[in-house]
Motif scaffolding. Structure first.
Motif, PDB file in Angstrom:
ATOM      1  N   MET A   1     -58.540  15.161   9.285  1.00  0.00           N
ATOM      2  CA  MET A   1     -57.293  14.552   9.743  1.00  0.00           C
ATOM      3  C   MET A   1     -56.061  15.353   9.347  1.00  0.00           C
ATOM      4  O   MET A   1     -55.070  15.391  10.076  1.00  0.00           O
ATOM      5  N   HIS A   2     -56.120  15.953   8.174  1.00  0.00           N
ATOM      6  CA  HIS A   2     -54.962  16.693   7.640  1.00  0.00           C
ATOM      7  C   HIS A   2     -55.448  18.026   7.071  1.00  0.00           C
ATOM      8  O   HIS A   2     -55.529  18.206   5.844  1.00  0.00           O
ATOM      9  N   PRO A   3     -55.804  18.970   7.943  1.00  0.00           N
ATOM     10  CA  PRO A   3     -56.441  20.207   7.478  1.00  0.00           C
ATOM     11  C   PRO A   3     -55.577  21.051   6.543  1.00  0.00           C
ATOM     12  O   PRO A   3     -56.105  21.921   5.848  1.00  0.00           O
ATOM     13  N   GLY A   4     -54.284  20.792   6.493  1.00  0.00           N
ATOM     14  CA  GLY A   4     -53.422  21.576   5.609  1.00  0.00           C
ATOM     15  C   GLY A   4     -53.438  21.128   4.160  1.00  0.00           C
ATOM     16  O   GLY A   4     -52.884  21.808   3.285  1.00  0.00           O
ATOM     17  N   ILE A   5     -54.060  19.979   3.886  1.00  0.00           N
ATOM     18  CA  ILE A   5     -54.065  19.440   2.528  1.00  0.00           C
ATOM     19  C   ILE A   5     -55.054  20.202   1.646  1.00  0.00           C
ATOM     20  O   ILE A   5     -56.181  20.490   2.053  1.00  0.00           O
ATOM     21  N   LYS A   6     -54.594  20.513   0.448  1.00  0.00           N
ATOM     22  CA  LYS A   6     -55.480  21.164  -0.510  1.00  0.00           C
ATOM     23  C   LYS A   6     -56.515  20.159  -1.006  1.00  0.00           C
ATOM     24  O   LYS A   6     -56.191  19.041  -1.411  1.00  0.00           O
ATOM     25  N   ARG A   7     -57.769  20.579  -0.959  1.00  0.00           N
ATOM     26  CA  ARG A   7     -58.853  19.720  -1.406  1.00  0.00           C
ATOM     27  C   ARG A   7     -59.686  20.423  -2.468  1.00  0.00           C
ATOM     28  O   ARG A   7     -59.753  21.657  -2.466  1.00  0.00           O
ATOM     29  N   PRO A   8     -60.296  19.661  -3.361  1.00  0.00           N
ATOM     30  CA  PRO A   8     -60.311  18.195  -3.445  1.00  0.00           C
ATOM     31  C   PRO A   8     -58.957  17.632  -3.865  1.00  0.00           C
ATOM     32  O   PRO A   8     -58.241  18.242  -4.657  1.00  0.00           O
ATOM     33  N   VAL A   9     -58.619  16.493  -3.311  1.00  0.00           N
ATOM     34  CA  VAL A   9     -57.317  15.890  -3.565  1.00  0.00           C
ATOM     35  C   VAL A   9     -57.281  15.247  -4.950  1.00  0.00           C
ATOM     36  O   VAL A   9     -58.304  14.892  -5.526  1.00  0.00           O
ATOM     37  N   VAL A  10     -56.065  15.118  -5.448  1.00  0.00           N
ATOM     38  CA  VAL A  10     -55.825  14.445  -6.724  1.00  0.00           C
ATOM     39  C   VAL A  10     -55.441  13.002  -6.429  1.00  0.00           C
ATOM     40  O   VAL A  10     -54.538  12.748  -5.634  1.00  0.00           O
ATOM     41  N   TRP A  11     -56.132  12.063  -7.039  1.00  0.00           N
ATOM     42  CA  TRP A  11     -55.820  10.648  -6.826  1.00  0.00           C
ATOM     43  C   TRP A  11     -55.509   9.975  -8.157  1.00  0.00           C
ATOM     44  O   TRP A  11     -55.882  10.453  -9.218  1.00  0.00           O
ATOM     45  N   GLU A  12     -54.797   8.869  -8.044  1.00  0.00           N
ATOM     46  CA  GLU A  12     -54.464   8.061  -9.211  1.00  0.00           C
ATOM     47  C   GLU A  12     -54.721   6.601  -8.896  1.00  0.00           C
ATOM     48  O   GLU A  12     -54.889   6.229  -7.727  1.00  0.00           O
ATOM     49  N   GLU A  13     -54.756   5.775  -9.932  1.00  0.00           N
ATOM     50  CA  GLU A  13     -54.905   4.330  -9.767  1.00  0.00           C
ATOM     51  C   GLU A  13     -53.588   3.640 -10.080  1.00  0.00           C
ATOM     52  O   GLU A  13     -52.912   4.007 -11.046  1.00  0.00           O
ATOM     53  N   ASP A  14     -53.232   2.630  -9.270  1.00  0.00           N
ATOM     54  CA  ASP A  14     -52.037   1.861  -9.588  1.00  0.00           C
ATOM     55  C   ASP A  14     -52.402   0.727 -10.549  1.00  0.00           C
ATOM     56  O   ASP A  14     -53.534   0.645 -11.037  1.00  0.00           O
ATOM     57  N   GLU A  15     -51.457  -0.157 -10.818  1.00  0.00           N
ATOM     58  CA  GLU A  15     -51.675  -1.204 -11.820  1.00  0.00           C
ATOM     59  C   GLU A  15     -52.759  -2.198 -11.420  1.00  0.00           C
ATOM     60  O   GLU A  15     -53.311  -2.906 -12.268  1.00  0.00           O
ATOM     61  N   ASN A  16     -53.088  -2.258 -10.115  1.00  0.00           N
ATOM     62  CA  ASN A  16     -54.146  -3.154  -9.655  1.00  0.00           C
ATOM     63  C   ASN A  16     -55.466  -2.437  -9.420  1.00  0.00           C
ATOM     64  O   ASN A  16     -56.418  -3.029  -8.906  1.00  0.00           O
ATOM     65  N   GLY A  17     -55.521  -1.152  -9.771  1.00  0.00           N
ATOM     66  CA  GLY A  17     -56.749  -0.395  -9.619  1.00  0.00           C
ATOM     67  C   GLY A  17     -56.942   0.245  -8.259  1.00  0.00           C
ATOM     68  O   GLY A  17     -57.975   0.851  -7.997  1.00  0.00           O
TER      69      GLY A  17
ATOM     70  N   VAL B   1     -68.523   8.591  -2.070  1.00  0.00           N
ATOM     71  CA  VAL B   1     -67.229   8.141  -1.534  1.00  0.00           C
ATOM     72  C   VAL B   1     -66.189   9.259  -1.591  1.00  0.00           C
ATOM     73  O   VAL B   1     -65.364   9.394  -0.684  1.00  0.00           O
ATOM     74  N   GLU B   2     -66.242  10.089  -2.649  1.00  0.00           N
ATOM     75  CA  GLU B   2     -65.225  11.152  -2.722  1.00  0.00           C
ATOM     76  C   GLU B   2     -65.561  12.327  -1.814  1.00  0.00           C
ATOM     77  O   GLU B   2     -64.653  12.974  -1.281  1.00  0.00           O
ATOM     78  N   LEU B   3     -66.845  12.606  -1.611  1.00  0.00           N
ATOM     79  CA  LEU B   3     -67.203  13.611  -0.619  1.00  0.00           C
ATOM     80  C   LEU B   3     -66.690  13.201   0.755  1.00  0.00           C
ATOM     81  O   LEU B   3     -66.136  14.017   1.507  1.00  0.00           O
ATOM     82  N   LEU B   4     -66.859  11.927   1.092  1.00  0.00           N
ATOM     83  CA  LEU B   4     -66.376  11.424   2.377  1.00  0.00           C
ATOM     84  C   LEU B   4     -64.859  11.497   2.462  1.00  0.00           C
ATOM     85  O   LEU B   4     -64.302  11.866   3.505  1.00  0.00           O
ATOM     86  N   LEU B   5     -64.178  11.124   1.378  1.00  0.00           N
ATOM     87  CA  LEU B   5     -62.717  11.158   1.372  1.00  0.00           C
ATOM     88  C   LEU B   5     -62.206  12.559   1.679  1.00  0.00           C
ATOM     89  O   LEU B   5     -61.349  12.748   2.551  1.00  0.00           O
ATOM     90  N   ASN B   6     -62.712  13.533   0.984  1.00  0.00           N
ATOM     91  CA  ASN B   6     -62.215  14.896   1.185  1.00  0.00           C
ATOM     92  C   ASN B   6     -62.620  15.471   2.537  1.00  0.00           C
ATOM     93  O   ASN B   6     -61.855  16.222   3.148  1.00  0.00           O
ATOM     94  N   ASP B   7     -63.798  15.081   3.018  1.00  0.00           N
ATOM     95  CA  ASP B   7     -64.213  15.510   4.348  1.00  0.00           C
ATOM     96  C   ASP B   7     -63.304  14.913   5.415  1.00  0.00           C
ATOM     97  O   ASP B   7     -62.856  15.604   6.340  1.00  0.00           O
ATOM     98  N   CYS B   8     -63.009  13.632   5.285  1.00  0.00           N
ATOM     99  CA  CYS B   8     -62.147  12.957   6.252  1.00  0.00           C
ATOM    100  C   CYS B   8     -60.736  13.532   6.235  1.00  0.00           C
ATOM    101  O   CYS B   8     -60.137  13.783   7.276  1.00  0.00           O
ATOM    102  N   LEU B   9     -60.207  13.755   5.047  1.00  0.00           N
ATOM    103  CA  LEU B   9     -58.859  14.327   4.941  1.00  0.00           C
ATOM    104  C   LEU B   9     -58.814  15.729   5.530  1.00  0.00           C
ATOM    105  O   LEU B   9     -57.815  16.127   6.141  1.00  0.00           O
ATOM    106  N   GLY B  10     -59.889  16.479   5.354  1.00  0.00           N
ATOM    107  CA  GLY B  10     -59.936  17.813   5.933  1.00  0.00           C
ATOM    108  C   GLY B  10     -59.897  17.778   7.449  1.00  0.00           C
ATOM    109  O   GLY B  10     -59.297  18.656   8.084  1.00  0.00           O
TER     110      GLY B  10
END
Length: 223
Positions: free
Chosen positions: A57-73, A46-55
């Motif tokens: 759609m948004h090629p300027g984003i530094k990857r791998p991206v940093v993610w966090e979880e909110d209070e509902n996960g 899932v994370e390989l896909l996430l970073n591939d997709c972001l690359g």
């Protein structure tokens, strides 16, 4: 627009250290906690896909991206709050959806099921929808509703904090979701392949499109 990336992970070796440069340290730690290799591969996928997709759609984003979880996960990108994404996996597949609006995705392997789940936890009209079908179609109807419901729950950001019977999926030519007597401003994409059901729920206009791309492990290795 919603980008939906799908990958079969059966040839993905999660214990190969080459992948560590493609994923966040947090994902690396998370997947290593799984005892079974397949669970590690699904988590990695899932994370390989996430970073591939972001690359894409948004090629300027530094990857791998940093993610966090909110209070509902629900996962989010604190450095890119305008980008929404959601992840899911089941069986041999990992899937990722990315959009500029709230989005939820769910995939399920259509194995056996227990009608008591629908009777006791689904909205009453949804259970009736299943039971009105010929018995041979009950499994399909159950899993269609399941992936649609879970994709909506994830798109709202509440996940299972939102009760399964607090809303219902209205299965007509246009699939809609009704909660507290109102049609909610979400749209759906529903697909079936092999023995799987896949649904995406996304906020936005009806004419928004969902673009599905199937990726391979070889594609990830060549990035």
């Amino acid at each position: 627009m919603v980008k939906l990336y799908l990958m079969n992970i059966t040839e993905l070796n999660p214990d190969d250290s080459q992948w560590e440069r493609y994923i966040s340290p947090r994902r690396c730690q998370k997947m290593k906690r799984y005892l079974h290799e397949k669970d590690r591969a699904l988590s990695l996928g899932v994370e390989l896909l996430l970073n591939d997709c972001l690359g894409d759609m948004h090629p300027g984003i530094k990857r791998p991206v940093v993610w966090e979880e909110d209070e509902n996960g629900k996962l989010h990108l604190p450095d890119h709050p305008h980008i929404h994404f959601n992840l899911s996996h089941a069986g041999d597949y990992s899937v990722c959806a990315v959009s500029d609006k709230p989005v939820g995705v769910d995939i399920e392997y259509c194995a056996g099921f227990d009608l008591k789940i629908a009777k006791n936890y689904f909205f009453g009209l949804e259970y009736e929808y299943i039971m009105e079908k010929p018995e041979a179609e009950w499994l399909d109807a159950f899993y269609e509703l399941w992936v649609l419901k879970e994709s909506y729950m994830k798109a709202t950001g509440l996940g299972f904090q939102l009760a399964l019977d607090a809303f219902y999926i209205y299965m007509q030519d246009k699939i809609t979701v009704i909660q507290e007597g109102r049609i909610k401003p979400f749209n759906f994409f529903l697909a079936q392949f092999e023995e799987y059901k896949l649904a995406v729920c996304y906020s936005g206009h009806e004419h928004s499109s969902v673009e599905l791309e199937v990726k391979s492990v070889g594609h990830m290795q060549s990035k």
